[in-house]
Scaffold this motif. Sequence first.
Motif, PDB file in Angstrom:
ATOM      1  N   HIS A  30       0.827  -1.220   0.000  1.00 33.79           N
ATOM      2  CA  HIS A  30       0.000   0.000   0.000  1.00 33.79           C
ATOM      3  C   HIS A  30       0.857   1.264   0.000  1.00 33.79           C
ATOM      4  N   LYS A  31       1.868   1.281  -0.858  1.00 34.00           N
ATOM      5  CA  LYS A  31       2.789   2.415  -0.955  1.00 34.00           C
ATOM      6  C   LYS A  31       2.613   3.193  -2.258  1.00 34.00           C
ATOM      7  N   MET A  32       1.536   2.917  -2.988  1.00 35.86           N
ATOM      8  CA  MET A  32       1.343   3.530  -4.293  1.00 35.86           C
ATOM      9  C   MET A  32       1.117   5.045  -4.190  1.00 35.86           C
ATOM     10  N   GLY A  33       0.493   5.490  -3.137  1.00 40.24           N
ATOM     11  CA  GLY A  33       0.290   6.927  -2.961  1.00 40.24           C
ATOM     12  C   GLY A  33      -1.023   7.447  -3.533  1.00 40.24           C
ATOM     13  N   PHE A  34      -1.848   6.566  -4.041  1.00 35.97           N
ATOM     14  CA  PHE A  34      -3.184   6.955  -4.478  1.00 35.97           C
ATOM     15  C   PHE A  34      -4.089   5.739  -4.435  1.00 35.97           C
ATOM     16  N   ALA A  35      -5.380   5.968  -4.573  1.00 39.65           N
ATOM     17  CA  ALA A  35      -6.381   4.928  -4.344  1.00 39.65           C
ATOM     18  C   ALA A  35      -6.278   3.773  -5.334  1.00 39.65           C
ATOM     19  N   GLU A  36      -6.447   2.571  -4.812  1.00 40.05           N
ATOM     20  CA  GLU A  36      -6.355   1.353  -5.612  1.00 40.05           C
ATOM     21  C   GLU A  36      -7.376   1.302  -6.746  1.00 40.05           C
ATOM     22  N   GLU A  37      -8.526   1.921  -6.557  1.00 41.08           N
ATOM     23  CA  GLU A  37      -9.547   1.910  -7.604  1.00 41.08           C
ATOM     24  C   GLU A  37      -9.195   2.836  -8.773  1.00 41.08           C
ATOM     25  N   ASN A  38      -8.100   3.576  -8.651  1.00 39.33           N
ATOM     26  CA  ASN A  38      -7.685   4.494  -9.710  1.00 39.33           C
ATOM     27  C   ASN A  38      -6.542   3.965 -10.564  1.00 39.33           C
ATOM     28  N   TYR A  39      -6.167   2.702 -10.372  1.00 39.36           N
ATOM     29  CA  TYR A  39      -5.113   2.139 -11.204  1.00 39.36           C
ATOM     30  C   TYR A  39      -5.318   0.649 -11.431  1.00 39.36           C
ATOM     31  N   SER A  40      -4.624   0.152 -12.445  1.00 38.67           N
ATOM     32  CA  SER A  40      -4.738  -1.259 -12.808  1.00 38.67           C
ATOM     33  C   SER A  40      -3.353  -1.864 -13.034  1.00 38.67           C
ATOM     34  N   LEU A  41      -3.197  -3.077 -12.523  1.00 41.73           N
ATOM     35  CA  LEU A  41      -1.987  -3.865 -12.783  1.00 41.73           C
ATOM     36  C   LEU A  41      -2.303  -4.994 -13.762  1.00 41.73           C
ATOM     37  N   ASP A  42      -3.498  -5.000 -14.313  1.00 38.75           N
ATOM     38  CA  ASP A  42      -3.940  -6.073 -15.202  1.00 38.75           C
ATOM     39  C   ASP A  42      -3.088  -6.211 -16.460  1.00 38.75           C
ATOM     40  N   PHE A  43      -2.462  -5.133 -16.882  1.00 39.21           N
ATOM     41  CA  PHE A  43      -1.685  -5.151 -18.120  1.00 39.21           C
ATOM     42  C   PHE A  43      -0.184  -5.014 -17.864  1.00 39.21           C
ATOM     43  N   MET A  44       0.262  -5.285 -16.652  1.00 43.45           N
ATOM     44  CA  MET A  44       1.674  -5.049 -16.370  1.00 43.45           C
ATOM     45  C   MET A  44       2.596  -5.996 -17.118  1.00 43.45           C
ATOM     46  N   ARG A  45       2.081  -7.107 -17.635  1.00 45.33           N
ATOM     47  CA  ARG A  45       2.902  -8.035 -18.425  1.00 45.33           C
ATOM     48  C   ARG A  45       2.706  -7.817 -19.925  1.00 45.33           C
ATOM     49  N   THR A  46       2.274  -6.662 -20.319  1.00 49.17           N
ATOM     50  CA  THR A  46       2.051  -6.337 -21.725  1.00 49.17           C
ATOM     51  C   THR A  46       3.394  -6.275 -22.444  1.00 49.17           C
ATOM     52  N   ARG A  47       3.612  -7.232 -23.333  1.00 53.84           N
ATOM     53  CA  ARG A  47       4.897  -7.264 -24.026  1.00 53.84           C
ATOM     54  C   ARG A  47       4.744  -7.420 -25.547  1.00 53.84           C
ATOM     55  N   GLY A  48       3.788  -8.190 -25.978  1.00 49.96           N
ATOM     56  CA  GLY A  48       3.607  -8.435 -27.409  1.00 49.96           C
ATOM     57  C   GLY A  48       2.621  -7.476 -28.050  1.00 49.96           C
ATOM     58  N   ARG A  49       2.583  -7.498 -29.355  1.00 48.17           N
ATOM     59  CA  ARG A  49       1.717  -6.610 -30.130  1.00 48.17           C
ATOM     60  C   ARG A  49       0.240  -6.797 -29.758  1.00 48.17           C
ATOM     61  N   LYS A  50      -0.216  -8.050 -29.613  1.00 48.73           N
ATOM     62  CA  LYS A  50      -1.622  -8.299 -29.281  1.00 48.73           C
ATOM     63  C   LYS A  50      -1.986  -7.738 -27.918  1.00 48.73           C
ATOM     64  N   SER A  51      -1.099  -7.883 -26.955  1.00 48.49           N
ATOM     65  CA  SER A  51      -1.421  -7.378 -25.620  1.00 48.49           C
ATOM     66  C   SER A  51      -1.412  -5.846 -25.589  1.00 48.49           C
ATOM     67  N   TRP A  52      -0.558  -5.207 -26.415  1.00 50.08           N
ATOM     68  CA  TRP A  52      -0.610  -3.746 -26.507  1.00 50.08           C
ATOM     69  C   TRP A  52      -1.922  -3.305 -27.151  1.00 50.08           C
ATOM     70  N   ASP A  53      -2.399  -4.049 -28.125  1.00 49.85           N
ATOM     71  CA  ASP A  53      -3.685  -3.725 -28.750  1.00 49.85           C
ATOM     72  C   ASP A  53      -4.820  -3.843 -27.736  1.00 49.85           C
ATOM     73  N   LYS A  54      -4.799  -4.883 -26.895  1.00 52.61           N
ATOM     74  CA  LYS A  54      -5.816  -5.044 -25.852  1.00 52.61           C
ATOM     75  C   LYS A  54      -5.779  -3.881 -24.871  1.00 52.61           C
ATOM     76  N   LEU A  55      -4.576  -3.469 -24.482  1.00 52.35           N
ATOM     77  CA  LEU A  55      -4.443  -2.326 -23.564  1.00 52.35           C
ATOM     78  C   LEU A  55      -4.973  -1.055 -24.215  1.00 52.35           C
ATOM     79  N   ARG A  56      -4.618  -0.827 -25.451  1.00 48.14           N
ATOM     80  CA  ARG A  56      -5.089   0.360 -26.164  1.00 48.14           C
ATOM     81  C   ARG A  56      -6.615   0.369 -26.212  1.00 48.14           C
ATOM     82  N   ASN A  57      -7.214  -0.770 -26.525  1.00 50.09           N
ATOM     83  CA  ASN A  57      -8.681  -0.860 -26.571  1.00 50.09           C
ATOM     84  C   ASN A  57      -9.289  -0.572 -25.204  1.00 50.09           C
TER      85      ASN A  57
END
Length: 86
Positions: A30-57
């Motif tokens: 809990h050291k992020m410095g802002f509310a958990e509902e205001n950020y996502s770690l769901d895409f932190m492993r975004t490395r390939g082209r398809k996953s970047w497209d999913k994040l962009r969408n």
Amino acid sequence: MSIFSNYAYVFFVCEGKNEEAALLWIHENHKMGFAEENYSLDFMRTRGRKSWDKLRNQCFQFSYDGDVAVFYLLDSKREERENLRS
């Protein structure tokens, strides 16, 4: 005041496993410095082209009631990431 307070929602993306481990530690302690509902770690492993497209969408599919940021964590100045607005 945090740099993240300028954004309604923040997505975090990590270049590698070291960055993932550091970000998870910050999140789990809990050291992020802002509310958990205001950020996502769901895409932190975004490395390939398809996953970047999913994040962009995801970024442009919903209304976040303000600006959305994608913070790309890396440990080398040589690393770069394409602009998400292509």
